[in-house]
Design a protein around this motif. Structure first.
Motif, PDB file in Angstrom:
ATOM      1  N   THR A 104       0.965  -1.120   0.037  1.00 56.28           N
ATOM      2  CA  THR A 104      -0.061  -0.095   0.016  1.00 56.28           C
ATOM      3  C   THR A 104       0.855   1.262   0.047  1.00 56.28           C
ATOM      4  OG1 THR A 104      -1.655  -1.124   1.370  1.00 56.28           O
ATOM      5  CG2 THR A 104      -1.716   1.095   1.268  1.00 56.28           C
ATOM      6  N   SER A 105       2.158   1.234   0.711  1.00 55.08           N
ATOM      7  CA  SER A 105       2.711   2.479   0.818  1.00 55.08           C
ATOM      8  C   SER A 105       3.790   2.669  -0.109  1.00 55.08           C
ATOM      9  CB  SER A 105       3.529   2.433   2.242  1.00 55.08           C
ATOM     10  OG  SER A 105       2.725   2.504   3.397  1.00 55.08           O
ATOM     11  N   LEU A 106       3.833   1.419  -0.918  1.00 54.20           N
ATOM     12  CA  LEU A 106       5.130   1.429  -2.051  1.00 54.20           C
ATOM     13  C   LEU A 106       5.060   2.637  -3.232  1.00 54.20           C
ATOM     14  CD1 LEU A 106       7.946   0.060  -2.177  1.00 54.20           C
ATOM     15  CD2 LEU A 106       6.936  -1.404  -3.552  1.00 54.20           C
ATOM     16  N   LEU A 173      -7.930   7.428   4.088  1.00 54.68           N
ATOM     17  CA  LEU A 173      -7.974   6.080   3.785  1.00 54.68           C
ATOM     18  C   LEU A 173      -7.126   5.713   2.253  1.00 54.68           C
ATOM     19  CD1 LEU A 173     -11.474   5.034   4.636  1.00 54.68           C
ATOM     20  CD2 LEU A 173      -9.091   4.809   6.041  1.00 54.68           C
ATOM     21  N   ALA A 174      -7.297   4.423   1.938  1.00 62.25           N
ATOM     22  CA  ALA A 174      -6.411   4.446   0.685  1.00 62.25           C
ATOM     23  C   ALA A 174      -7.329   3.956  -0.494  1.00 62.25           C
ATOM     24  CB  ALA A 174      -5.566   3.184   0.865  1.00 62.25           C
ATOM     25  N   VAL A 175      -8.773   3.555  -0.118  1.00 64.32           N
ATOM     26  CA  VAL A 175      -9.704   3.199  -0.835  1.00 64.32           C
ATOM     27  C   VAL A 175     -11.010   4.019  -0.597  1.00 64.32           C
ATOM     28  CG1 VAL A 175      -8.385   0.991  -1.490  1.00 64.32           C
ATOM     29  CG2 VAL A 175     -10.170   1.082   0.466  1.00 64.32           C
ATOM     30  N   PRO A 176     -12.064   3.825  -1.182  1.00 65.75           N
ATOM     31  CA  PRO A 176     -13.281   4.638  -0.919  1.00 65.75           C
ATOM     32  C   PRO A 176     -13.818   3.572   0.245  1.00 65.75           C
ATOM     33  CG  PRO A 176     -13.180   4.525  -3.264  1.00 65.75           C
ATOM     34  CD  PRO A 176     -12.039   3.721  -2.780  1.00 65.75           C
ATOM     35  N   ILE A 177     -14.691   4.252   0.927  1.00 68.73           N
ATOM     36  CA  ILE A 177     -15.361   3.569   1.970  1.00 68.73           C
ATOM     37  C   ILE A 177     -16.488   2.742   1.643  1.00 68.73           C
ATOM     38  CG2 ILE A 177     -16.655   3.753   4.377  1.00 68.73           C
ATOM     39  CD1 ILE A 177     -15.027   6.253   4.895  1.00 68.73           C
ATOM     40  N   ARG A 189      -7.597   4.640  -6.404  1.00 73.59           N
ATOM     41  CA  ARG A 189      -6.490   4.352  -5.239  1.00 73.59           C
ATOM     42  C   ARG A 189      -5.585   5.658  -5.618  1.00 73.59           C
ATOM     43  NH1 ARG A 189      -5.670  -0.647  -3.003  1.00 73.59           N
ATOM     44  NH2 ARG A 189      -6.962  -2.063  -3.965  1.00 73.59           N
ATOM     45  N   LEU A 190      -5.317   6.011  -6.796  1.00 69.52           N
ATOM     46  CA  LEU A 190      -4.570   7.264  -7.129  1.00 69.52           C
ATOM     47  C   LEU A 190      -5.141   8.321  -6.360  1.00 69.52           C
ATOM     48  CD1 LEU A 190      -3.638   6.559 -10.595  1.00 69.52           C
ATOM     49  CD2 LEU A 190      -2.155   6.384  -8.963  1.00 69.52           C
ATOM     50  N   ARG A 191      -6.389   8.776  -6.393  1.00 65.41           N
ATOM     51  CA  ARG A 191      -7.234   9.777  -5.926  1.00 65.41           C
ATOM     52  C   ARG A 191      -6.965   9.961  -4.507  1.00 65.41           C
ATOM     53  NH1 ARG A 191     -12.028  10.274  -5.746  1.00 65.41           N
ATOM     54  NH2 ARG A 191     -12.009  12.848  -5.561  1.00 65.41           N
ATOM     55  N   HIS A 192      -6.853   8.697  -3.882  1.00 66.83           N
ATOM     56  CA  HIS A 192      -6.506   8.670  -2.283  1.00 66.83           C
ATOM     57  C   HIS A 192      -5.230   8.782  -1.985  1.00 66.83           C
ATOM     58  CE1 HIS A 192     -10.565   7.285  -0.603  1.00 66.83           C
ATOM     59  NE2 HIS A 192     -10.819   7.163  -1.891  1.00 66.83           N
ATOM     60  N   ALA A 193      -4.349   8.689  -2.933  1.00 65.84           N
ATOM     61  CA  ALA A 193      -2.704   8.763  -2.806  1.00 65.84           C
ATOM     62  C   ALA A 193      -1.926  10.140  -2.660  1.00 65.84           C
ATOM     63  CB  ALA A 193      -2.152   7.826  -3.468  1.00 65.84           C
ATOM     64  N   LEU A 268       4.081  10.057  10.163  1.00 64.10           N
ATOM     65  CA  LEU A 268       3.006  11.117  10.623  1.00 64.10           C
ATOM     66  C   LEU A 268       1.985  11.435   9.378  1.00 64.10           C
ATOM     67  CD1 LEU A 268       5.520  13.586  12.060  1.00 64.10           C
ATOM     68  CD2 LEU A 268       3.931  12.023  13.282  1.00 64.10           C
ATOM     69  N   VAL A 269       2.270  11.308   8.211  1.00 64.70           N
ATOM     70  CA  VAL A 269       1.365  11.721   7.271  1.00 64.70           C
ATOM     71  C   VAL A 269       0.199  10.481   7.034  1.00 64.70           C
ATOM     72  CG1 VAL A 269       1.251  12.057   4.653  1.00 64.70           C
ATOM     73  CG2 VAL A 269       3.059  13.310   5.886  1.00 64.70           C
ATOM     74  N   GLU A 270       0.719   9.497   7.116  1.00 64.78           N
ATOM     75  CA  GLU A 270      -0.292   8.450   7.177  1.00 64.78           C
ATOM     76  C   GLU A 270      -1.309   8.484   8.232  1.00 64.78           C
ATOM     77  OE1 GLU A 270       1.600   4.573   6.600  1.00 64.78           O
ATOM     78  OE2 GLU A 270       2.412   5.079   4.560  1.00 64.78           O
ATOM     79  N   GLN A 271      -0.815   8.940   9.334  1.00 63.81           N
ATOM     80  CA  GLN A 271      -1.724   9.254  10.730  1.00 63.81           C
ATOM     81  C   GLN A 271      -2.595  10.163  10.331  1.00 63.81           C
ATOM     82  OE1 GLN A 271      -1.186   6.218  12.239  1.00 63.81           O
ATOM     83  NE2 GLN A 271      -1.749   7.475  13.906  1.00 63.81           N
ATOM     84  N   VAL A 272      -2.238  11.109   9.701  1.00 63.52           N
ATOM     85  CA  VAL A 272      -3.256  12.512   9.330  1.00 63.52           C
ATOM     86  C   VAL A 272      -4.042  11.960   8.292  1.00 63.52           C
ATOM     87  CG1 VAL A 272      -3.218  14.423   8.423  1.00 63.52           C
ATOM     88  CG2 VAL A 272      -1.467  13.877   9.814  1.00 63.52           C
ATOM     89  N   PHE A 273      -3.811  10.929   7.287  1.00 62.74           N
ATOM     90  CA  PHE A 273      -4.751  10.879   6.310  1.00 62.74           C
ATOM     91  C   PHE A 273      -5.374   9.385   6.623  1.00 62.74           C
ATOM     92  CE2 PHE A 273      -2.147  13.891   4.049  1.00 62.74           C
ATOM     93  CZ  PHE A 273      -3.112  14.720   3.752  1.00 62.74           C
ATOM     94  N   SER A 274      -4.953   8.796   7.702  1.00 63.52           N
ATOM     95  CA  SER A 274      -5.406   7.455   8.031  1.00 63.52           C
ATOM     96  C   SER A 274      -5.324   6.423   6.912  1.00 63.52           C
ATOM     97  CB  SER A 274      -7.086   7.544   8.424  1.00 63.52           C
ATOM     98  OG  SER A 274      -7.542   8.321   9.405  1.00 63.52           O
ATOM     99  N   TYR A 275      -4.183   6.680   6.347  1.00 62.60           N
ATOM    100  CA  TYR A 275      -3.571   5.874   5.297  1.00 62.60           C
ATOM    101  C   TYR A 275      -2.973   4.567   5.731  1.00 62.60           C
ATOM    102  CZ  TYR A 275      -1.907   5.173   0.345  1.00 62.60           C
ATOM    103  OH  TYR A 275      -1.964   4.753  -1.074  1.00 62.60           O
ATOM    104  N   PRO A 276      -3.588   3.328   5.425  1.00 62.06           N
ATOM    105  CA  PRO A 276      -3.233   2.139   6.067  1.00 62.06           C
ATOM    106  C   PRO A 276      -2.062   1.443   5.442  1.00 62.06           C
ATOM    107  CG  PRO A 276      -4.995   1.716   4.449  1.00 62.06           C
ATOM    108  CD  PRO A 276      -4.582   3.313   4.380  1.00 62.06           C
ATOM    109  N   GLY A 277      -0.856   2.268   5.585  1.00 63.38           N
ATOM    110  CA  GLY A 277       0.530   1.963   5.063  1.00 63.38           C
ATOM    111  C   GLY A 277       1.522   1.508   6.176  1.00 63.38           C
ATOM    112  N   LEU A 278       2.648   1.207   5.985  1.00 58.44           N
ATOM    113  CA  LEU A 278       3.651   0.778   6.975  1.00 58.44           C
ATOM    114  C   LEU A 278       3.921   1.922   7.785  1.00 58.44           C
ATOM    115  CD1 LEU A 278       5.481  -1.759   6.675  1.00 58.44           C
ATOM    116  CD2 LEU A 278       7.320  -0.519   5.663  1.00 58.44           C
ATOM    117  N   GLY A 279       3.966   3.187   7.705  1.00 57.06           N
ATOM    118  CA  GLY A 279       3.936   4.063   8.899  1.00 57.06           C
ATOM    119  C   GLY A 279       2.779   4.043   9.858  1.00 57.06           C
TER     120      GLY A 279
END
Length: 330
Positions: A104-106, A173-177, A189-193, A268-279
């Motif tokens: 997801t993060s790559l 998030l990384a994908v739509p709810i 996925r691109l829009r969420h990234a 920190l960035v993934e925490q703000v955007f709730s992005y389910p990545g490695l961070g």
């Protein structure tokens, strides 16, 4: 070729020692943490309603009471056999969780890494070529402003503008709810990234741009550039033929060194955007006292950073033949 292989072997040996040190420091810091894994993950009220046998089972599961050295040596022995352990929070193999989060993060990290490197090189070259003039002052001011701006604050600002006010991009998030996994498209996925990648790119530009500017200014003040001007070469030709060629090596160094900054900023960035990545997985593991998962994330990210530095070292010979000849003589 023999010298290059010997050089790579020495680097790999250093990487193994580095990973050992990183894992030991991470384990020591987690062992010294004041967080009680039982109270953090189970809760004081739930613990009070359990029998002593149930509490003892939970303590054995979380490793409470086991000597830290024994736990670390056990984890290290399993690691030597290719086993990173089982996540205490997710109850899944650590490698499986890290693989999912890394996938997801790559794309996010790679896009931010490339964009920050290209923008940093271009802005640094423009600033160096127009030293003392308006473009140089604007670029330096921008870089100094970005250098003093926390990544999470910039992420919140971009989130407020592009997601809340304008509504152009999703807020997290990384994908739509509510969308099935097989129905998620690449465009989704691109829009969420976009916002996380843009945040990491903006924060990673400043160091590369300022360093490139200083190196280019030194080149433009050299004697051979003065001779090129005397021959009638234009400023654009001098920058392209002499300037960029000489700043390529430090630019490559900074570009690969910025991998650690981008990975660190993604926490920190993934925490703000709730992005389910490695961070985000690292933060969850740290707050939840999930030692196997945190060690796995730390060791793998350290290996990625070291691999980037190794690639940069190997590329030096391709960029500067003098370094290749020096490595062959050593």
């Amino acid at each position: 070729m023999k010298h290059r292989l010997r050089f790579a072997a020495k680097k790999l040996l250093r990487m193994l020692l580095l990973l050992l040190g990183v894992s030991a420091v991470t384990f020591a810091l987690m062992s010294a943490s004041p967080l009680d894994p039982l109270q953090t993950n189970v809760g004081q009220v739930a613990l009070g309603s359990m029998s002593p046998e149930q509490v003892a089972k939970l303590e054995a599961y979380w490793g409470v009471g086991t000597p830290p050295l024994e736990r670390y040596l056990g984890w290290l022995w399993d690691l030597l056999h290719g086993d990173f352990g089982i996540s205490l929070l997710y109850r899944q193999p650590v490698l499986e969780i890290v693989g999912q989060r890394l996938a997801t993060s790559l794309g996010l990290l790679f896009f931010a890494w490339i964009l920050s490197g290209v923008l940093g090189l271009v802005l640094g070259a423009v600033a160096g070529a127009t030293r003392g003039r308006l473009p140089d002052k604007l670029i330096r001011g921008y870089c100094l402003l970005i250098s003093s701006t926390p990544a999470f604050w910039l992420a919140l600002l971009l989130l407020l503008i592009f997601s809340v006010w304008l509504g152009w991009l999703p807020s997290g998030l990384a994908v739509p709810i509510g969308v099935a996994a097989d129905a998620v498209t690449l465009a989704d996925r691109l829009r969420h990234a976009v916002l996380p990648a843009l945040t990491l790119s903006i924060t990673g530009v400043a160091n590369i741009a300022l360093h490139t500017r200083e190196k280019l200014v030194d080149v433009l003040e050299s004697d051979y550039v003065l001779f090129a001007r005397a021959r009638g070469e234009s400023s654009l030709s001098i920058v392209l033929r002499h300037g960029l060629r000489n700043v390529a090596l430090p630019a490559v160094t900074l570009q690969f060194a910025s991998i650690s900054e981008i990975i660190g900023g993604s926490v920190l960035v993934e925490q703000v955007f709730s992005y389910p990545g490695l961070g985000q997985a690292a933060v969850t593991a740290g707050l939840g006292s999930d030692l196997p998962l945190l060690l796995g994330v730390t060791v793998i990210t350290a290996a990625i950073v070291f691999a980037g530095n190794l690639i940069a070292d190997l590329l030096y010979g391709a960029i500067d033949p003098k370094i290749r000849r020096g490595a062959a003589r050593s």
